[in-house]
Design a protein around this motif. Structure first.
Motif, mmCIF file in Angstrom:
data_model
loop_
_atom_site.group_PDB
_atom_site.id
_atom_site.type_symbol
_atom_site.label_atom_id
_atom_site.label_comp_id
_atom_site.label_asym_id
_atom_site.label_seq_id
_atom_site.Cartn_x
_atom_site.Cartn_y
_atom_site.Cartn_z
ATOM 1 N N LEU A 1 0.827 -1.213 0.000
ATOM 2 C CA LEU A 1 0.000 0.000 0.000
ATOM 3 C C LEU A 1 0.862 1.264 0.000
ATOM 4 C CD1 LEU A 1 -2.911 -1.004 2.393
ATOM 5 C CD2 LEU A 1 -2.970 -0.787 -0.084
ATOM 6 N N ARG A 2 1.952 1.250 0.784
ATOM 7 C CA ARG A 2 2.850 2.419 0.799
ATOM 8 C C ARG A 2 3.537 2.619 -0.543
ATOM 9 N NH1 ARG A 2 4.545 0.360 5.710
ATOM 10 N NH2 ARG A 2 6.454 -0.356 4.709
ATOM 11 N N GLY A 3 3.747 1.529 -1.267
ATOM 12 C CA GLY A 3 4.389 1.634 -2.567
ATOM 13 C C GLY A 3 3.510 2.269 -3.620
ATOM 14 N N GLY B 1 -10.213 -0.120 -6.360
ATOM 15 C CA GLY B 1 -10.094 -0.375 -7.794
ATOM 16 C C GLY B 1 -8.676 -0.152 -8.301
ATOM 17 N N ILE B 2 -8.035 0.913 -7.825
ATOM 18 C CA ILE B 2 -6.646 1.181 -8.208
ATOM 19 C C ILE B 2 -5.743 0.071 -7.690
ATOM 20 C CG2 ILE B 2 -4.694 2.756 -7.889
ATOM 21 C CD1 ILE B 2 -6.763 5.031 -7.674
ATOM 22 N N TYR B 3 -5.957 -0.349 -6.440
ATOM 23 C CA TYR B 3 -5.148 -1.419 -5.843
ATOM 24 C C TYR B 3 -5.295 -2.711 -6.646
ATOM 25 C CZ TYR B 3 -3.337 -4.766 -2.490
ATOM 26 O OH TYR B 3 -2.629 -5.776 -1.894
ATOM 27 N N ALA C 1 -6.692 -1.173 4.045
ATOM 28 C CA ALA C 1 -5.680 -1.949 4.761
ATOM 29 C C ALA C 1 -6.340 -2.920 5.741
ATOM 30 C CB ALA C 1 -4.717 -1.021 5.494
ATOM 31 N N ARG C 2 -7.360 -2.465 6.467
ATOM 32 C CA ARG C 2 -8.074 -3.344 7.403
ATOM 33 C C ARG C 2 -8.733 -4.509 6.663
ATOM 34 N NH1 ARG C 2 -9.532 1.351 9.810
ATOM 35 N NH2 ARG C 2 -11.554 1.390 8.796
ATOM 36 N N LYS C 3 -9.329 -4.211 5.515
ATOM 37 C CA LYS C 3 -9.999 -5.260 4.737
ATOM 38 C C LYS C 3 -8.987 -6.295 4.240
ATOM 39 C CE LYS C 3 -12.725 -6.023 0.596
ATOM 40 N NZ LYS C 3 -13.316 -5.435 -0.576
ATOM 41 N N LEU C 4 -7.863 -5.825 3.710
ATOM 42 C CA LEU C 4 -6.856 -6.741 3.186
ATOM 43 C C LEU C 4 -6.201 -7.548 4.301
ATOM 44 C CD1 LEU C 4 -5.158 -4.415 0.560
ATOM 45 C CD2 LEU C 4 -6.724 -6.317 0.109
#
Length: 160
Positions: free
Chosen positions: A59-61, A104-106, A140-143
């Protein structure tokens, strides 16, 4: 399989069950976040933490969490349509969120990573996607909630 069952004095059903338990154990041991390889064996809490750390790194990337307030302060104004013209800087300028669909972007970046065969998740552009902190935390919580799902519950009952 029939020949093996004859030598071990087990029925074919018992031998199939035994073999399938072995396959399930192997699948669970190589399923992320658990890792097995050359000198590496992560299981349990350590594997879960490693999986969550990998999600944070991914996610940070791609994203940069920012606080969306609906406005920003700028030192210069271009054009004279703003009601702020004539006042002293800094000027308050209305803003709106640019990237609304964070998940969607992720997912698109994940698909790109798997097409390229790479381990790391990239932005696909030079600058990060600036998204609302709250949306980024929710993703992040979902993943992280999915980390280790395969290795718990019903799949463990199969090998018991």
């Amino acid at each position: 399989m029939t020949l093996l069952a004859g030598y071990t004095s087990k029925t074919i059903e018992d031998e199939m069950l035994s073999q399938s338990k072995g396959v399930i154990r192997e699948v669970l041991s190589i399923t992320p976040p658990a890792q097995r390889g050359e000198g590496v064996k992560l299981m349990g809490v350590a594997a879960r933490r490693a999986g969550e750390a990998r999600i944070d790194a991914d996610l940070r990337g791609v994203f940069q969490g920012v606080k969306i307030r609906g406005f920003r302060m700028v030192p210069h104004l271009f054009g004279d349509r703003s009601p702020e013209v004539g006042k002293k800087p800094p000027y308050r300028v209305a803003t709106k969120e640019k990237h609304l669909n964070v998940e969607g972007i992720y997912n698109a970046r994940q698909a790109s990573r798997s097409r390229r065969g790479k381990k790391s998740l990239t932005r696909g552009q030079r600058a990060p996607y600036y998204v609302d902190e709250k949306k980024l935390d929710a993703l992040a919580r979902k993943l992280k909630g999915n980390v280790g799902k395969l290795a718990q519950g019903s799949s463990l009952r199969l090998i018991a």
